[in-house]
Write a protein that holds these residues in place. Sequence first.
Motif, short mmCIF file in Angstrom:
data_model
loop_
_atom_site.label_atom_id
_atom_site.label_comp_id
_atom_site.label_asym_id
_atom_site.label_seq_id
_atom_site.Cartn_x
_atom_site.Cartn_y
_atom_site.Cartn_z
N GLU A 23 0.79 -1.24 -0.09
CA GLU A 23 0.01 0.14 -0.11
C GLU A 23 0.72 1.37 0.07
N ASP A 24 2.22 1.16 0.20
CA ASP A 24 3.16 2.17 0.25
C ASP A 24 2.74 3.35 1.32
N ALA A 25 2.21 2.83 2.32
CA ALA A 25 1.67 3.58 3.60
C ALA A 25 2.00 2.99 4.78
N PRO A 26 3.40 3.13 5.09
CA PRO A 26 3.88 2.84 6.42
C PRO A 26 3.14 2.84 7.70
N LEU A 27 3.00 1.95 8.62
CA LEU A 27 2.19 2.13 10.02
C LEU A 27 3.23 2.26 10.97
N ALA A 28 4.53 1.86 10.75
CA ALA A 28 5.51 1.94 11.96
C ALA A 28 6.77 2.23 11.12
N SER A 29 7.71 2.44 12.15
CA SER A 29 9.16 3.03 11.57
C SER A 29 9.74 1.74 11.68
N ASP A 30 11.09 1.79 10.97
CA ASP A 30 11.76 0.89 10.92
C ASP A 30 12.14 0.14 12.14
N GLU A 31 12.54 1.01 13.09
CA GLU A 31 12.97 0.74 14.53
C GLU A 31 11.88 -0.21 15.13
N GLU A 32 10.55 0.04 15.05
CA GLU A 32 9.68 -0.54 15.66
C GLU A 32 9.34 -1.93 15.09
N TYR A 33 9.45 -1.94 13.64
CA TYR A 33 9.27 -3.25 12.96
C TYR A 33 10.37 -4.26 13.41
N ASP A 34 11.47 -3.76 13.48
CA ASP A 34 12.93 -4.56 13.47
C ASP A 34 12.76 -4.92 15.11
N SER A 35 12.53 -4.08 16.07
CA SER A 35 12.30 -4.50 17.39
C SER A 35 11.19 -5.68 17.62
N LEU A 36 9.84 -5.60 17.05
CA LEU A 36 9.11 -6.64 17.17
C LEU A 36 9.59 -7.71 16.49
N TYR A 37 9.97 -7.70 15.09
CA TYR A 37 10.50 -8.89 14.42
C TYR A 37 11.62 -9.64 15.19
N ASN A 38 12.46 -8.92 15.74
CA ASN A 38 13.67 -9.69 16.79
C ASN A 38 12.97 -10.44 18.08
N LYS A 39 11.87 -9.77 18.51
CA LYS A 39 11.09 -10.29 19.80
C LYS A 39 10.40 -11.81 19.21
N VAL A 40 9.87 -11.84 17.93
CA VAL A 40 9.59 -12.87 17.12
C VAL A 40 10.50 -13.83 17.10
#
Length: 63
Positions: A23-40
């Motif tokens: 959608e080319d409409a980010p809902l989170a920053s790269d840092e937020e995404y990376d942090s959650l991804y790493n927790k997963v």
Amino acid sequence: MTRDEYIKAIDLLNLWTRAYYTEDAPLASDEEYDSLYNKVLEYESQNKSEILEYSPTQKIGGA
């Protein structure tokens, strides 16, 4: 992270991924995404039998 939190995190990561790439409409920053991804990733490394096939850690390439 509990199993329920893991499932919710996967759903949220998939939502963020779709918004960013499709959608080319980010809902989170790269840092937020990376942090959650790493927790997963951490949860999955400790609970290998519970990894869900639709986890973003299981995807290779694009859509």
